[in-house]
Design a protein around this motif. Structure first.
Motif, PDB file in Angstrom:
ATOM      1  N   ASP A 148       0.862  -1.183   0.000  1.00  0.00           N
ATOM      2  CA  ASP A 148       0.000   0.000   0.000  1.00  0.00           C
ATOM      3  C   ASP A 148       0.898   1.232   0.000  1.00  0.00           C
ATOM      4  OD1 ASP A 148      -1.885   1.960   0.358  1.00  0.00           O
ATOM      5  OD2 ASP A 148      -2.823   1.067   2.117  1.00  0.00           O
ATOM      6  N   LEU A 149       0.746   2.076  -1.027  1.00  0.00           N
ATOM      7  CA  LEU A 149       1.502   3.320  -1.142  1.00  0.00           C
ATOM      8  C   LEU A 149       0.519   4.468  -1.205  1.00  0.00           C
ATOM      9  CD1 LEU A 149       4.024   2.216  -3.930  1.00  0.00           C
ATOM     10  CD2 LEU A 149       4.423   2.242  -1.464  1.00  0.00           C
ATOM     11  N   GLY A 150       0.683   5.462  -0.312  1.00  0.00           N
ATOM     12  CA  GLY A 150      -0.279   6.549  -0.288  1.00  0.00           C
ATOM     13  C   GLY A 150       0.312   7.845   0.193  1.00  0.00           C
ATOM     14  N   GLU A 151      -0.547   8.841   0.313  1.00  0.00           N
ATOM     15  CA  GLU A 151      -0.130  10.145   0.804  1.00  0.00           C
ATOM     16  C   GLU A 151       0.409  10.034   2.226  1.00  0.00           C
ATOM     17  OE1 GLU A 151      -2.453  13.744  -0.818  1.00  0.00           O
ATOM     18  OE2 GLU A 151      -3.988  12.197  -0.509  1.00  0.00           O
ATOM     19  N   GLY A 203      -4.256   6.855  -2.609  1.00  0.00           N
ATOM     20  CA  GLY A 203      -3.173   5.891  -2.669  1.00  0.00           C
ATOM     21  C   GLY A 203      -3.463   4.782  -3.654  1.00  0.00           C
ATOM     22  N   VAL A 204      -2.517   3.891  -3.748  1.00  0.00           N
ATOM     23  CA  VAL A 204      -2.668   2.729  -4.620  1.00  0.00           C
ATOM     24  C   VAL A 204      -2.183   1.501  -3.873  1.00  0.00           C
ATOM     25  CG1 VAL A 204      -0.385   3.085  -5.666  1.00  0.00           C
ATOM     26  CG2 VAL A 204      -2.123   1.758  -6.888  1.00  0.00           C
ATOM     27  N   ARG A 205      -2.908   0.401  -4.047  1.00  0.00           N
ATOM     28  CA  ARG A 205      -2.569  -0.849  -3.394  1.00  0.00           C
ATOM     29  C   ARG A 205      -2.434  -1.926  -4.455  1.00  0.00           C
ATOM     30  NH1 ARG A 205      -6.512  -2.900  -0.468  1.00  0.00           N
ATOM     31  NH2 ARG A 205      -5.178  -3.830   1.103  1.00  0.00           N
ATOM     32  N   GLY A 247       3.486 -11.287   8.479  1.00  0.00           N
ATOM     33  CA  GLY A 247       4.169 -10.100   8.982  1.00  0.00           C
ATOM     34  C   GLY A 247       3.573  -8.823   8.436  1.00  0.00           C
ATOM     35  N   LEU A 248       3.922  -7.716   9.081  1.00  0.00           N
ATOM     36  CA  LEU A 248       3.406  -6.399   8.718  1.00  0.00           C
ATOM     37  C   LEU A 248       4.463  -5.345   8.997  1.00  0.00           C
ATOM     38  CD1 LEU A 248       1.098  -4.218   8.215  1.00  0.00           C
ATOM     39  CD2 LEU A 248       0.664  -4.382  10.671  1.00  0.00           C
ATOM     40  N   SER A 249       4.605  -4.407   8.069  1.00  0.00           N
ATOM     41  CA  SER A 249       5.410  -3.203   8.286  1.00  0.00           C
ATOM     42  C   SER A 249       4.589  -2.014   7.804  1.00  0.00           C
ATOM     43  CB  SER A 249       6.729  -3.279   7.515  1.00  0.00           C
ATOM     44  OG  SER A 249       7.444  -2.057   7.625  1.00  0.00           O
ATOM     45  N   HIS A 250       4.388  -1.032   8.697  1.00  0.00           N
ATOM     46  CA  HIS A 250       3.541   0.125   8.372  1.00  0.00           C
ATOM     47  C   HIS A 250       4.293   1.390   8.774  1.00  0.00           C
ATOM     48  CE1 HIS A 250      -0.746   2.009   8.522  1.00  0.00           C
ATOM     49  NE2 HIS A 250       0.161   2.959   8.357  1.00  0.00           N
ATOM     50  N   ASN A 251       4.570   2.261   7.797  1.00  0.00           N
ATOM     51  CA  ASN A 251       5.241   3.533   8.050  1.00  0.00           C
ATOM     52  C   ASN A 251       4.435   4.649   7.394  1.00  0.00           C
ATOM     53  OD1 ASN A 251       8.175   2.910   9.226  1.00  0.00           O
ATOM     54  ND2 ASN A 251       7.654   1.339   7.722  1.00  0.00           N
ATOM     55  N   GLU A 252       4.167   5.721   8.173  1.00  0.00           N
ATOM     56  CA  GLU A 252       3.323   6.798   7.663  1.00  0.00           C
ATOM     57  C   GLU A 252       3.575   8.062   8.484  1.00  0.00           C
ATOM     58  OE1 GLU A 252      -1.467   7.537   6.797  1.00  0.00           O
ATOM     59  OE2 GLU A 252      -0.787   5.842   8.010  1.00  0.00           O
ATOM     60  N   GLU A 253       3.707   9.193   7.796  1.00  0.00           N
ATOM     61  CA  GLU A 253       3.873  10.466   8.488  1.00  0.00           C
ATOM     62  C   GLU A 253       2.543  10.908   9.094  1.00  0.00           C
ATOM     63  OE1 GLU A 253       5.459  13.256   5.742  1.00  0.00           O
ATOM     64  OE2 GLU A 253       7.430  12.297   5.611  1.00  0.00           O
ATOM     65  N   SER A 254       2.619  11.681  10.177  1.00  0.00           N
ATOM     66  CA  SER A 254       1.403  12.167  10.822  1.00  0.00           C
ATOM     67  C   SER A 254       0.646  13.095   9.885  1.00  0.00           C
ATOM     68  CB  SER A 254       1.748  12.897  12.114  1.00  0.00           C
ATOM     69  OG  SER A 254       0.591  13.489  12.667  1.00  0.00           O
TER      70      SER A 254
END
Length: 819
Positions: free
Chosen positions: A189-192, A811-813, A216-223
């Protein structure tokens, strides 16, 4: 296998056919939301399976189960971006309170929620994973990935789930390792906001009777929160999680399942924004003027955080960090007369939380919590497996919990002195020096007497230690009276014991125990107590036709009492602890303050049916409950300390319903709506005067509603898949969730009322005929601005709105599967 075809194995291609509800009408008062499919072709509809749930302690389909339940498949959870357990309320009409943090005190089912955010009480809505209790704030909010399904049960579940489920229960089920399968998947998942989220799983055999599944899961996102205060950008979200599951089947009658799960979560804490109107704000504006009047107003999508490295937070900011380890084992053994299930689990967690509670630019009421704990549970159940008219199951469970909590509140001393000097003594605003010279009459200056800190901070703290344990036994009988009518009766007896202590160190300030507690202790003040209860459940179910069911039920609910986390009780003469009393001991005569259990009597009637050769499912429920001893969190008006009070009776009526329908060959529609009417009595102990700033004891709140619960909530999903000649498909969906106005506290303050809101999302995708898919999406299409909750404020703290809506996000997944 393609993602599309894999989906067809779930009910109604993801349509949770709901359960326990009632017939009726076209109107569609609906609430238990479903996970809708990517509406398939006619041929695929014929292959659709029905969702099997286990919330009733036996395997039943949603249409068979005589309870109000929403079941969401793992595919649906993935398709609509439900990232953690609290987000399930978006698709469960009648459930609200998805604040963007790890706290559970806002989570509400049928208007029932946890009012106490301290560690001496319990949750009102239980969270479970693979039938094992998930715990409390800081440990229970886990990420959802590689899920089999989620079951959200509405109404008291003391019998089915036990402790801490007086409002309802949310039960997650992760995917098990499957023997004979080499299935796997990966999603991106790639998004704003620089979102990068990757999750995946792989299943493989170790031997003929042992399989392993790794996920597994990795999630990174700016506030996404716009911070108007001097605290700068809020922290990014960084989540890492993995899960190891095994299935061992040495024979046809024995299966052993294990799971080890670890999650590390770092994300922003709740964002608050002070309301620039009302008496609290007018006082701020009069005293501090330009320091607070920034002209920003209550700007949607914003917070006002002043944690900029000064003050006690140094380097922390507003954050919500957790580490949790979850270990489970489940043994299922078939005997000739019954099936035995034994499950055991252990959970260990560390949790750190910090926030700027006042929601304004002044350094007051900065709050942090550092918590660690572990939880162990063991449960055994025996289910009859005969074909006779009488069915039964019996079980027993035991748990232990250990909890260590440090809570800290920080205030700027000069601001406290200015506020109270001006508001109480009407002597101007000259800080602590003026207050101590002019009012208290000290010979020297305040600064000469004090242990004044460089950052001018009054830091008040408390240390909690909790040792909890409990056990329960339960039994259920099911008798088939005729071919179409059966009755059930069940009872659960439970016992909960708590040992708890409070230790309040002396603050490093000449002001002493000034604001939050008003006292200090020389040693931990300790106490222990046990609460017991027997809760019963009775129901009758009538199936006049194969696809039609009516049921009526009576259910009792129970939630144990507890210990107040931030105050002490009265002495033998009924006197409160005098303000600024120091070095209290267990012999001082002021014991821990306790609050009583909650109880509920709930009555429910339901109807479920299928029409048009199974293309339309309907489920309707009507309920009434009488709720006694509601544990309400309030603020002590003189100090602002958090106290818990039992108020009188809460009566509620409600209607819930869902309709799920296929619209031709390619589309499916889900509509849901719930209506709730509540009335609370005996609120004078927690209701402030008509202006909202007076003393408790007012009767003007009598008969008011549970202010946090909207009267109407609803959801709709339109989902479609248009097949191409190549065997691929174009997919599309529209999802809408809405809720009525709420808030204002029991005082109905206009400045903290929340308007009716809705959010919508659209998705457009392509699914190949082989094993990959891609999807573009827009969440919150109309860019609605707002907040999930509000707080009336007390004393120096103004009214605030908190938990900012996530803005429009694109975003796009994409992903692929294999077997």
């Amino acid at each position: 296998m393609s993602r599309k075809n894999a989906r067809s194995r779930t009910p109604s291609t993801q349509t949770f056919q709901q359960s326990s509800l009632a017939k009726a009408v076209s109107a569609a008062i609906i609430t238990s939301m479903i996970s809708l499919p990517a509406f398939a072709t006619e041929q695929e509809e014929e292959e659709v399976e029905v969702i099997v749930i286990t919330a009733t302690k036996k395997n039943e389909t949603l249409q068979e189960a005589p309870i109000a339940i929403t079941a969401l498949t793992g595919d649906f959870i993935q398709d609509v971006h439900l990232s953690n357990v609290k987000e399930l309320v978006k698709f469960t009409p009648g459930a609200t309170g998805n604040s963007a943090d790890s706290f559970l005190d806002a989570l509400s089912i049928r208007g029932i929620r946890t009012e106490d955010y301290g560690s001496g009480g319990d949750m009102s809505n239980g969270l479970f994973k693979n039938d094992l209790y998930e715990g409390r704030t800081g440990s229970a909010v886990s990420s959802m990935y590689d899920m089999d399904r989620a079951e959200i049960v509405r109404g008291p579940q003391a019998f089915l789930f036990g402790r801490n489920s007086i409002g309802g229960a949310i039960s997650l089920h992760t995917k098990r390792a499957e023997i004979g399968s080499s299935e796997g998947h990966v999603n991106l998942d790639l998004g704003e906001n620089n979102l990068i989220r990757v999750d995946g799983a792989i299943n493989f055999d170790v031997s003929d009777n042992l399989a392993v599944r790794l996920a597994g899961l990795s999630h990174n996102e700016e506030s996404y929160i716009d911070n108007l205060g001097p605290g700068g950008d809020l922290p990014d979200r960084e989540i890492t999680a993995f899960r190891l599951s095994t299935t061992y089947q040495p024979s046809d009658t024995l299966a052993i399942y294990t799971m080890v799960e670890y999650e590390e979560r770092n994300q922003p804490g709740t964002g608050y924004r002070a309301v620039e109107e009302g008496e609290h704000w007018e006082m701020w504006d009069e005293i501090f003027g330009d320091q607070v009047n920034g002209g920003n107003g209550l700007k949607g999508g914003s917070a006002d955080v002043d944690l900029d490295g000064g003050f006690y937070h140094k380097g922390y900011g507003t954050i919500d960090d957790a580490e949790a380890l979850n270990i489970q084992i489940r043994v299922e053994k078939e005997f000739s007369f019954a099936d035995l299930t034994v499950s055991a689990g252990y959970k260990d967690h560390d949790y750190f939380y910090a926030e700027d509670l006042d929601g304004g630019p002044l350094p007051i009421e900065d709050w942090k919590m550092d918590q660690s704990g572990d939880y162990t549970q063991l449960e055994a159940r025996l289910n009859s497996n005969g074909d006779g008219k009488l069915g039964w199951y019996v079980g027993a469970s035991y748990y232990e919990e250990s909890l260590d909590v440090y809570v800290e509140n920080s205030f700027n001393e000069d601001i406290l002195c200015d506020y109270y000097y001006s508001s109480y003594y009407d002597l101007g605003t000259s800080g602590c020096d003026e207050l101590f010279n002019d009012y208290y009459g000290y010979a020297g200056t305040y600064y000469e007497f004090s242990h004044y800190r460089e950052d001018h901070a009054l830091v008040e703290s408390v240390i909690h230690d909790g040792q909890f344990d409990g056990w329960a036994v339960y039994a259920n009988l099911d008798y088939q009276i005729t071919e179409t009518v059966n009755v059930e009766f069940g009872a659960r007896h439970s016992s909960d014991s708590k040992e708890f202590s409070i230790d309040v160190p002396a603050p490093d300030s000449y002001l002493g125990a000034w604001w939050y507690y008003g006292f200090t202790t020389a040693e931990p003040i300790k106490d222990s107590k046990t609460w017991t209860d027997t809760a019963v459940k009775a129901l009758v179910r009538w199936r006049p036709q194969d696809d039609m069911m009516f049921y009526a039920s009576y259910t009792e609910g129970y939630k144990a009492g507890g210990f107040a986390s931030f105050s002490l009780g009265t002495n033998a003469l009924g006197e409160d602890v005098p303000w600024q009393t120091y070095d209290l001991t267990n012999e001082s005569g002021y014991p821990l303050e306790t609050f009583d259990p909650e109880t509920i009597d709930s009555y429910e009637i339901g109807y479920k049916d299928s029409f048009f050769e199974g293309n339309t499912d309907i489920a309707l429920t009507a309920f009434y409950y009488d709720y006694g001893g509601l544990q309400v969190n309030a603020s002590e008006p003189n100090t602002g300390a958090s106290i818990v009070k039992n108020v009188g009776s809460t009566e509620a009526y409600g209607l819930e319903g869902t309709i799920t329908s296929s619209l031709g060959e390619y589309w499916k529609l889900y509509l849901g709506l719930s209506y709730l009417d509540t009335e609370v009595t005996d609120l004078h102990d927690v209701c402030l005067g008509p202006t909202g700033t007076g003393e408790p004891g007012s009767d003007h709140c009598e008969g008011r509603a549970l202010y946090w619960a909207p009267e109407i909530t609803g959801a709709a999903v339109l989902d479609g898949a248009y097949p191409l000649d190549s065997g691929a498909a174009i997919t599309a969906s529209l999802e809408v969730y809405w809720e009525d106005e709420r808030g204002g506290g029991f005082e109905y303050l206009p400045e903290t009322e929340l308007e009716a809101t809705y959010t919508a999302a659209v998705r457009l995708g392509y699914e190949s005929a082989s094993n990959w898919w891609v999807q573009a999406y827009v969440d919150n299409v109309t860019d609605e601005e707002g907040y999930d909750s509000a707080y009336n404020g007390v004393g120096v703290v103004p009214a605030v709105h908190w938990s900012v809506f996530k803005p429009r996000t694109m975003g796009v997944r994409m992903g692929m599967t294999w077997e």
